[in-house]
Structures are given as structure tokens and as C-alpha cells.
Scaffold this motif. Structure first.
Motif, PDB file in Angstrom:
ATOM      1  N   ASN A 230       0.808  -1.236   0.000  1.00  0.00           N
ATOM      2  CA  ASN A 230       0.000   0.000   0.000  1.00  0.00           C
ATOM      3  C   ASN A 230       0.835   1.278   0.000  1.00  0.00           C
ATOM      4  OD1 ASN A 230      -2.669  -0.642  -0.262  1.00  0.00           O
ATOM      5  ND2 ASN A 230      -2.977  -0.996   1.916  1.00  0.00           N
ATOM      6  N   SER A 231       2.147   1.198  -0.069  1.00  0.00           N
ATOM      7  CA  SER A 231       2.957   2.417  -0.034  1.00  0.00           C
ATOM      8  C   SER A 231       2.707   3.240  -1.307  1.00  0.00           C
ATOM      9  CB  SER A 231       4.440   2.075   0.092  1.00  0.00           C
ATOM     10  OG  SER A 231       4.835   1.272  -0.998  1.00  0.00           O
TER      11      SER A 231
ATOM     12  N   ALA B  71      -7.338   6.081   2.113  1.00  0.00           N
ATOM     13  CA  ALA B  71      -7.437   7.549   2.019  1.00  0.00           C
ATOM     14  C   ALA B  71      -7.519   8.177   3.416  1.00  0.00           C
ATOM     15  CB  ALA B  71      -8.658   7.948   1.188  1.00  0.00           C
ATOM     16  N   LEU B  72      -8.217   7.516   4.324  1.00  0.00           N
ATOM     17  CA  LEU B  72      -8.287   8.039   5.701  1.00  0.00           C
ATOM     18  C   LEU B  72      -6.907   8.038   6.355  1.00  0.00           C
ATOM     19  CD1 LEU B  72     -11.542   6.348   7.076  1.00  0.00           C
ATOM     20  CD2 LEU B  72     -11.218   8.758   6.467  1.00  0.00           C
ATOM     21  N   GLN B  73      -6.156   6.977   6.079  1.00  0.00           N
ATOM     22  CA  GLN B  73      -4.797   6.898   6.661  1.00  0.00           C
ATOM     23  C   GLN B  73      -3.880   7.980   6.094  1.00  0.00           C
ATOM     24  OE1 GLN B  73      -3.268   2.996   5.750  1.00  0.00           O
ATOM     25  NE2 GLN B  73      -4.867   1.974   6.912  1.00  0.00           N
ATOM     26  N   LEU B  74      -4.012   8.222   4.794  1.00  0.00           N
ATOM     27  CA  LEU B  74      -3.092   9.151   4.120  1.00  0.00           C
ATOM     28  C   LEU B  74      -3.426  10.613   4.387  1.00  0.00           C
ATOM     29  CD1 LEU B  74      -2.784   7.424   0.617  1.00  0.00           C
ATOM     30  CD2 LEU B  74      -1.098   7.449   2.447  1.00  0.00           C
TER      31      LEU B  74
ATOM     32  N   ILE C 148     -19.456  12.652 -11.968  1.00  0.00           N
ATOM     33  CA  ILE C 148     -19.202  11.626 -10.955  1.00  0.00           C
ATOM     34  C   ILE C 148     -17.813  11.032 -11.200  1.00  0.00           C
ATOM     35  CG2 ILE C 148     -19.950   9.375 -10.080  1.00  0.00           C
ATOM     36  CD1 ILE C 148     -22.793  10.197 -11.322  1.00  0.00           C
ATOM     37  N   TRP C 149     -16.971  11.079 -10.182  1.00  0.00           N
ATOM     38  CA  TRP C 149     -15.610  10.543 -10.349  1.00  0.00           C
ATOM     39  C   TRP C 149     -15.433   9.280  -9.542  1.00  0.00           C
ATOM     40  CZ3 TRP C 149     -10.572  13.369 -11.594  1.00  0.00           C
ATOM     41  CH2 TRP C 149     -10.760  14.140 -12.757  1.00  0.00           C
ATOM     42  N   LEU C 150     -15.185   8.193 -10.259  1.00  0.00           N
ATOM     43  CA  LEU C 150     -14.878   6.901  -9.661  1.00  0.00           C
ATOM     44  C   LEU C 150     -13.352   6.840  -9.523  1.00  0.00           C
ATOM     45  CD1 LEU C 150     -15.520   3.908  -8.942  1.00  0.00           C
ATOM     46  CD2 LEU C 150     -15.490   3.450 -11.402  1.00  0.00           C
ATOM     47  N   VAL C 151     -12.880   6.837  -8.267  1.00  0.00           N
ATOM     48  CA  VAL C 151     -11.439   6.989  -8.065  1.00  0.00           C
ATOM     49  C   VAL C 151     -10.777   5.708  -7.546  1.00  0.00           C
ATOM     50  CG1 VAL C 151     -11.468   9.492  -7.833  1.00  0.00           C
ATOM     51  CG2 VAL C 151     -11.908   8.089  -5.820  1.00  0.00           C
TER      52      VAL C 151
END
Ligand SMILES: NC(=O)c1ccc[n+]([C@@H]2O[C@H](COP(=O)([O-])OP(=O)(O)OC[C@H]3O[C@@H](n4cnc5c(N)ncnc54)[C@H](OP(=O)(O)O)[C@@H]3O)[C@@H](O)[C@H]2O)c1
Length: 202
Positions: free
Chosen positions: A26-27, A67-70, A116-119
Motif C-alpha cells: 500500500n505504499s 485515504a483516511l490513513q493518508l 461523478i468521479w470513480l477513483v
């Protein structure tokens, strides 16, 4: 062509040269600029009107947790997270959904949001592609080969043709490829008619 407002689903991801969007650990340091300069490129940054006008983000649960971690990059823009679990709600702008993606897009997202953006991640992106729910792809290619990780397009269904809309090369060596879907077999033209979803039940 109808004059009704349309919604567009754009799949936006950053990929390595060999097609990975994440390393196994995940880095994310591989997304950093390499430091050299591509002289013919344009300055870094992507603040065009279309990007500024994103109405809603859609992401898979694993991308959400990462995303919450970053450090949350989606601001207060409405964000839909797909999960089968009971995840703790962290922000007012986040809603959780599970289940049928066609119904999600046709009944919940398209009536409310235009852009709408699917990321990501890969799992959710591939599901959207298999179902023909992606209208546009914006693929940012990072100048790095990772060798291993999470494949962007490993299980995206059958052959699909895409029309190249734009290419932007940045000074840091990243290249953004923008594509529009060519076939119109699932939905009219390149979007959904607002307040008139084609799919009305699961
Ligand atoms: N390079 C990039 O641009 C980029 C972009 C996004 C993500 N990433 C990275 O990619 C990795 C995550 O990607 P990923 O492919 O492993 O996972 P993902 O697509 O982010 O999330 C997969 C999860 O989403 C949920 N989900 C998917 N479809 C669903 C449905 N129809 N109904 C309910 N829940 C559904 C499930 O969560 P539950 O298990 O909770 O049910 C599933 O396990 C992270 O490392 C992230 O940082 C990179």
C-alpha cells in the motif's frame, strides 16, 4: 440528443507503466515525482474546470480506508463508499452503499450528480467497467515500473474500444490519457439522463 442534463462517470486513477495502481504494501512513494524534468511537458497541476466541478466521488472500501490513513483528499465533496461492512462514519460528506452498481448509478447518483468521479480502487473500477458504467477514463501514467501489486485492468470483462480524447504530458514525466467510451450499448450516448434513470429496479 436530449437536452436534459446528463451525468458522466469518469474513472480516474494513477497507474505505473506496468499497469499497477498500488503496491502490495500500500505504499504510495512511487507516485512521487522522479525529480527529472520533461522539457516539453506542461507544468504540474490539473485545475481545469472539469476537475474543479466534480460533484461526487465514488470509491471502494479499501481505497476509503487507505485515504483516511493518508489524509482525506476529497474535501467536503459528497463521497460514496462501497462496502458490505458496517464501517464507522468519519465525515458528513461520506455515505456508504452496498449491492447493485447499476442501480446505484442509475437511481442514486445520476439523479443527484452530473460529474461523478470513480477513483478506485481496482476492484471497484473493474466492476464498473464490466457493467459498462464508465463513460470516461482518465489514466495518469507514472514513470515507474513496479513489477508487482494491484492490477488496474486484470478483470475488466470483454473487449471494449475507447476513443482517445486528450493527452497531457507533465514536466515531472507523468502522462494523462483521457478516453471516452466508444460503444453505446448500455446507455444512451455517453451519460445518463438525469431524473430519468433507465434502470429502475435491482
Ligand atoms: N493509484 C491510484 O490512483 C489508486 C486509486 C484508488 C486506490 N488505490 C489503491 O488501491 C488499493 C485498493 O484497491 P482495491 O482494488 O484493493 O480495493 P477497492 O476497490 O478500493 O475496494 C474493494 C472493496 O470495495 C467494496 N466493494 C466493491 N464493490 C462493492 C459492491 N458492489 N458492493 C459493496 N461493496 C463493494 C468491498 O469492500 P468490503 O470488503 O468492505 O465489503 C471490496 O472489498 C489501495 O492500496 C489504494 O490506495 C490507488
Amino acid at each position: 440528443m436530449s437536452s436534459a442534463m446528463r451525468s458522466t462517470v469518469t474513472l480516474h486513477v494513477v497507474s505505473s507503466l506496468d499497469g499497477f495502481i498500488a503496491k502490495k504494501d500500500n505504499s504510495v512513494s512511487w507516485m512521487d515525482s522522479p525529480g527529472d524534468v520533461y522539457e516539453k511537458g506542461v507544468a504540474e497541476g490539473n485545475a481545469d474546470d472539469e476537475v474543479a466541478a466534480i460533484d461526487c466521488f465514488v470509491l471502494g472500501a479499501r481505497t476509503y480506508q487507505h485515504a483516511l490513513q493518508l489524509g482525506w483528499p476529497y474535501g467536503d465533496t459528497p463521497t460514496v463508499v462501497m462496502t458490505n461492512r458496517e464501517l464507522p462514519s468519519t465525515r458528513e460528506s461520506v455515505e456508504f452503499y452496498s449491492g447493485d452498481l447499476k442501480r446505484l448509478v442509475g437511481e442514486i447518483l445520476a439523479p443527484r450528480y452530473g460529474n461523478i468521479w470513480l477513483v478506485g480502487g481496482a476492484m471497484l473500477g473493474q466492476s464498473f467497467l464490466r457493467l459498462g458504467l464508465v463513460d470516461e477514463i482518465r489514466l495518469m501514467i507514472a514513470p515507474v515500473i513496479l513489477g508487482d501489486g494491484v492490477h488496474l485492468f486484470s478483470d475488466s470483462g470483454t473487449e471494449q474500444k475507447w476513443h482517445l480524447k486528450n493527452v497531457v504530458a507533465y514536466k515531472n514525466g507523468f502522462v494523462e490519457l483521457s478516453y471516452r467510451r466508444q460503444s453505446t450499448d448500455s446507455w444512451p450516448e455517453s451519460g445518463y439522463v438525469r431524473r430519468a434513470p433507465l434502470i429502475t429496479s435491482a
